[in-house]
Design an enzyme around this catalytic site. Structure first.
Site, PDB file in Angstrom:
ATOM      1  N   GLU A 163       0.498 -11.170 -11.683  1.00  0.00           N
ATOM      2  CA  GLU A 163      -0.198 -10.823 -12.928  1.00  0.00           C
ATOM      3  C   GLU A 163       0.520  -9.770 -13.763  1.00  0.00           C
ATOM      4  O   GLU A 163       0.039  -8.642 -13.901  1.00  0.00           O
ATOM      5  CB  GLU A 163      -1.622 -10.343 -12.635  1.00  0.00           C
ATOM      6  CG  GLU A 163      -2.519 -11.438 -12.120  1.00  0.00           C
ATOM      7  CD  GLU A 163      -3.992 -11.036 -12.073  1.00  0.00           C
ATOM      8  OE1 GLU A 163      -4.342  -9.963 -12.609  1.00  0.00           O
ATOM      9  OE2 GLU A 163      -4.796 -11.792 -11.504  1.00  0.00           O
ATOM     10  N   GLU A 358      -5.454 -17.144  -7.139  1.00  0.00           N
ATOM     11  CA  GLU A 358      -6.657 -16.357  -6.869  1.00  0.00           C
ATOM     12  C   GLU A 358      -7.826 -16.990  -7.601  1.00  0.00           C
ATOM     13  O   GLU A 358      -7.659 -17.518  -8.706  1.00  0.00           O
ATOM     14  CB  GLU A 358      -6.518 -14.918  -7.404  1.00  0.00           C
ATOM     15  CG  GLU A 358      -5.503 -14.075  -6.691  1.00  0.00           C
ATOM     16  CD  GLU A 358      -5.327 -12.705  -7.339  1.00  0.00           C
ATOM     17  OE1 GLU A 358      -6.219 -12.263  -8.081  1.00  0.00           O
ATOM     18  OE2 GLU A 358      -4.277 -12.096  -7.101  1.00  0.00           O
TER      19      GLU A 358
HETATM   20  C1  GCO Z   1      -5.474  -9.482  -9.694  1.00  0.00           C
HETATM   21  C2  GCO Z   1      -5.469  -8.988  -8.688  1.00  0.00           C
HETATM   22  C3  GCO Z   1      -6.394  -8.637  -7.630  1.00  0.00           C
HETATM   23  C4  GCO Z   1      -7.779  -8.251  -8.051  1.00  0.00           C
HETATM   24  C5  GCO Z   1      -8.622  -9.462  -8.349  1.00  0.00           C
HETATM   25  C6  GCO Z   1     -10.038  -9.132  -8.743  1.00  0.00           C
HETATM   26  O1  GCO Z   1      -4.443 -10.135  -9.421  1.00  0.00           O
HETATM   27  O2  GCO Z   1      -6.105  -9.073 -10.629  1.00  0.00           O
HETATM   28  O3  GCO Z   1      -4.486  -9.778  -8.109  1.00  0.00           O
HETATM   29  O4  GCO Z   1      -5.682  -7.578  -7.130  1.00  0.00           O
HETATM   30  O5  GCO Z   1      -8.360  -7.530  -7.045  1.00  0.00           O
HETATM   31  O6  GCO Z   1      -8.066 -10.176  -9.373  1.00  0.00           O
HETATM   32  O7  GCO Z   1     -10.076  -8.382  -9.898  1.00  0.00           O
END
Ligand code: GCO
Length: 454
Positions: A163, A358
């Protein structure tokens, strides 16, 4: 409808969010160690010093992963555990931890999916400018070489960076994540270019590992069409790749296309060139060649999205959510339809195999009097989203290769501390006791039936 026999079912975590062991075995501080200790940075002053204590409870966690039954697990490395000086000398005790993790996964027939950078830059490199210093590209290349040498024989699936949108958006633009900066447009564009160079260098190295596949994980606002009309699909497509805007104005670092266009097309998006020339970094042909080192997949981290339609005057309207629309503990809307549309929209543009890197929901989970965690909302969220994903996976030419639920266990949710609970496994942060939630067994069934029970 089904997901296909080679589908990867997994969960995801990140080093700083679960490991703890802050000063253990030669690890140096990362920018998150520094940031979390700043007064007022994190809710209730919480830090990841201990987190889930995964560093000391590795075997127990591996056994839980085995019990869950997935064939994949996505985790990230702590750069400052491996290279406490950011570059140079390797810290063997730190690298051993990941050897034990990787071997433990393989013994349990779980395929490791490794992320090199999930936001925890060694503080020593931040002191040298972090992503504002073009040398970050070399530092990251060296780190990738070390990873290749240490783990390349056993790990074949790599994400370079997680990200970049959140990393630069929250960390360099809004200052709510480490390193807590709120930079100018010129600096943001520079950091973004340097990040892309770092990614390109790492991708080049990781691609030389025999049998490897390499990508990165993207987030960014997602849009779905409000109806089946072709014009609404086109509106969703257009909005997905436009430059994100917020109350501060145009946000160069927060869009999907900020990174994916240079990475997959070898050139910045058209909107990028609308920023005045004096703010843009110098970009050479060889930079773009490096940045667009061919990748094997695009990973999408998806939590929510918006619905849009094309108006008669040609403008795009974002539909407001209905009064009382369901929201998660993060205050995010629940929009499972987006997990049908977004992969198709992304494949149409970038023509890559997709992983859902995710997807998940934070709920205010607690242990019931019967000792269990009855998280019905999470089960429903998973069902709705996977049904959408399954439909997408069965569309013509669709290549959706895996799904990683965020998260394996409750963990440190950045500036929100331990309040939001994203896990399939409940963690009591006082005793560190792990208890699988009902959703753990629900997801276990999904995995067992390869999604046939959805
Ligand atoms: C993200 C993150 C995670 C977060 C999840 C929830 O990539 O934003 O990889 O670390 O914890 O998205 O907000």
């Amino acid at each position: 409808m089904n997901f296909g026999k080679d589908f990867y079912w997994g969960t995801a975590t990140a080093s700083y969010q679960i490991e703890g062991g802050r000063c253990e075995d030669g690890k140096s501080d990362s920018i998150w160690d520094t940031f979390a200790h700043k007064s007022g940075a994190i809710e209730r002053g919480e830090t990841g010093d201990v987190a889930c204590d995964h560093y000391h409870r590795l075997d127990e966690d591996l056994d839980l992963l085995k019990e869950l039954g997935g064939n994949a697990y996505r985790f990230s490395l702590s750069w400052s555990r491996i290279l406490p000086n950011g570059t140079g000398k390797i810290n063997e005790k730190g690298t051993d931890f990941y050897n034990r993790l990787i071997d433990g996964l393989l013994e349990r027939n779980i395929t490791p999916f490794m992320t090199l950078y999930h936001w925890d830059l060694p503080q020593v490199l931040q002191n040298r400018g972090g992503f504002l210093n073009r040398e970050i590209a070399d530092w990251f290349a060296e780190y990738a070489e070390v990873v290749k040498k240490l783990y390349g024989d056993r790990v074949k699936h790599y994400f370079t960076i997680n990200e970049p949108q959140t990393m630069l958006g929250c960390g360099y633009r809004e200052g709510v994540h480490a390193p807590g900066l709120a930079l100018s447009l010129r600096e943001l564009l520079l950091a973004m270019h340097n990040l892309l160079l770092a990614h390109g260098n790492a991708a080049k190295v990781l691609k030389t590992i025999p049998g490897s596949e390499v990508g990165y994980a993207s987030c960014g606002m997602l849009y779905a069409p409000a109806s089946d009309k072709k014009e609404d699909f086109e509106a969703a497509y257009e909005r997905t790749f436009a430059c994100r805007q917020d109350w501060r104005g145009k946000d160069p670092v927060g869009s999907i296309s900020s990174y994916a266009d240079p990475i997959f097309f070898g050139k910045y998006s058209d909107w990028w060139y609308e920023f005045p020339e004096e703010f843009r970094p110098e970009v050479t042909e060889s930079d773009m060649k490096l940045i667009s080192t061919p990748l094997d997949f695009f990973a999408l981290n998806m939590y929510d999205g918006r619905f849009v339609r094309r108006c008669d005057d040609g403008n795009i309207e974002e539909l407001p959510f209905k009064a009382g629309a369901q929201k998660t503990q993060m205050n995010w809307e629940v929009t499972p339809e987006v997990l049908y549309w977004a992969p198709l929209i992304l494949q149409k543009r970038y023509k890559k195999k997709i992983y859902i890197g995710e997807n998940g929901i934070a709920c205010s989970d607690f242990v019931f009097l019967d000792g269990k965690i009855h998280d019905t909302y999470r089960q429903e969220y998973i069902k709705m989203h996977l049904r959408s994903l399954c439909r997408a996976a069965n569309e013509k030419d669709s290549k959706i290769a895996g799904y990683f639920h965020w998260s394996f266990m409750d963990n440190f949710e950045w500036s929100f501390g331990y309040r939001p609970r994203f896990g399939l496994v409940h963690v009591d942060f006082e005793t560190l006791k792990r208890t699988p939630k009902d959703s753990f067994y629900y997801y276990q069934d999904i995995i067992k039936t390869n999604g046939e029970n959805l």
